[in-house]
Design a protein around this motif. Structure first.
Motif, short mmCIF file in Angstrom:
data_model
loop_
_atom_site.label_atom_id
_atom_site.label_comp_id
_atom_site.label_asym_id
_atom_site.label_seq_id
_atom_site.Cartn_x
_atom_site.Cartn_y
_atom_site.Cartn_z
N LEU A 1 0.82 -1.21 0.00
CA LEU A 1 0.00 0.00 0.00
C LEU A 1 0.86 1.26 0.00
CD1 LEU A 1 -2.82 -0.98 2.49
CD2 LEU A 1 -2.98 -0.78 0.01
N ALA A 2 1.99 1.22 0.66
CA ALA A 2 2.84 2.40 0.78
C ALA A 2 3.68 2.66 -0.46
CB ALA A 2 3.75 2.28 1.99
N LYS A 3 4.08 1.61 -1.17
CA LYS A 3 5.09 1.77 -2.22
C LYS A 3 4.63 1.44 -3.63
CE LYS A 3 8.64 0.74 1.14
NZ LYS A 3 9.56 -0.25 1.63
N ALA A 4 3.50 0.79 -3.79
CA ALA A 4 3.08 0.39 -5.13
C ALA A 4 2.78 1.61 -5.98
CB ALA A 4 1.85 -0.51 -5.05
N ALA A 5 3.27 1.59 -7.21
CA ALA A 5 3.00 2.68 -8.16
C ALA A 5 1.83 2.26 -9.03
CB ALA A 5 4.24 2.93 -9.01
N TRP A 6 0.85 3.16 -9.15
CA TRP A 6 -0.31 2.87 -9.99
C TRP A 6 -0.90 4.15 -10.50
CZ3 TRP A 6 -5.04 1.28 -6.56
CH2 TRP A 6 -5.08 2.08 -5.44
N ASP A 7 -1.68 4.01 -11.52
CA ASP A 7 -2.31 5.15 -12.17
C ASP A 7 -3.79 5.14 -11.78
OD1 ASP A 7 -3.59 6.92 -13.91
OD2 ASP A 7 -2.29 6.39 -15.60
N ALA A 8 -4.20 6.08 -10.94
CA ALA A 8 -5.57 6.10 -10.44
C ALA A 8 -6.58 6.28 -11.58
CB ALA A 8 -5.74 7.21 -9.41
N GLU B 1 -6.25 5.27 -14.72
CA GLU B 1 -6.35 4.00 -15.46
C GLU B 1 -7.18 2.99 -14.67
OE1 GLU B 1 -3.65 0.39 -17.31
OE2 GLU B 1 -2.66 2.21 -16.61
N LEU B 2 -6.96 2.93 -13.37
CA LEU B 2 -7.73 2.01 -12.54
C LEU B 2 -9.21 2.35 -12.59
CD1 LEU B 2 -7.94 -0.29 -10.51
CD2 LEU B 2 -7.49 1.37 -8.71
N ARG C 1 -14.61 1.06 -14.35
CA ARG C 1 -15.81 1.52 -15.06
C ARG C 1 -16.14 0.60 -16.23
NH1 ARG C 1 -17.47 4.08 -19.43
NH2 ARG C 1 -19.26 5.46 -19.31
N ALA C 2 -15.14 0.25 -17.04
CA ALA C 2 -15.37 -0.64 -18.18
C ALA C 2 -15.91 -1.99 -17.73
CB ALA C 2 -14.08 -0.80 -18.98
N HIS C 3 -15.37 -2.51 -16.63
CA HIS C 3 -15.85 -3.78 -16.11
C HIS C 3 -17.31 -3.66 -15.66
CE1 HIS C 3 -15.74 -7.65 -14.09
NE2 HIS C 3 -16.26 -7.07 -13.03
N ALA C 4 -17.64 -2.58 -14.96
CA ALA C 4 -19.01 -2.39 -14.48
C ALA C 4 -19.98 -2.21 -15.64
CB ALA C 4 -19.08 -1.19 -13.54
#
Length: 80
Positions: free
Chosen positions: A42-49, A51-52, A57-60
């Motif tokens: 949770l502290a170090k993972a890099a992600w693109d909010a 894109e997530l 949204r696409a899944h829903a």
């Protein structure tokens, strides 16, 4: 790969019947001896909010595309 494994453990724990959803209980449910691995994720993972958000949204949208699909939103937070 480690980030995917940690994310999978977090999501499975959050969707499980674990009575309290804190990192200690989620780590125990995943078979980890302590929450260090999930805390590090949770502290170090890099992600693109953005894109997530777009992927969720696409899944829903795909899941709700059926004529008989129903979405029930229930905001029942725990009393703090």
């Amino acid at each position: 790969p480690a980030s995917r494994e940690n994310l999978r453990a977090m999501v499975r724990g959050l969707l499980s019947e674990v009575p309290r959803k804190n990192l200690w209980q989620l780590a125990e449910a995943a078979g980890h001896p302590n929450p260090d691995r999930l805390q590090g994720f949770l502290a170090k993972a890099a992600w693109d909010a953005d894109e997530l958000r777009d992927r969720v949204r696409a899944h829903a949208v795909a899941a709700l595309a059926a004529d008989d699909a129903v979405l029930i939103a229930d905001e029942t937070g725990d009393i703090k």
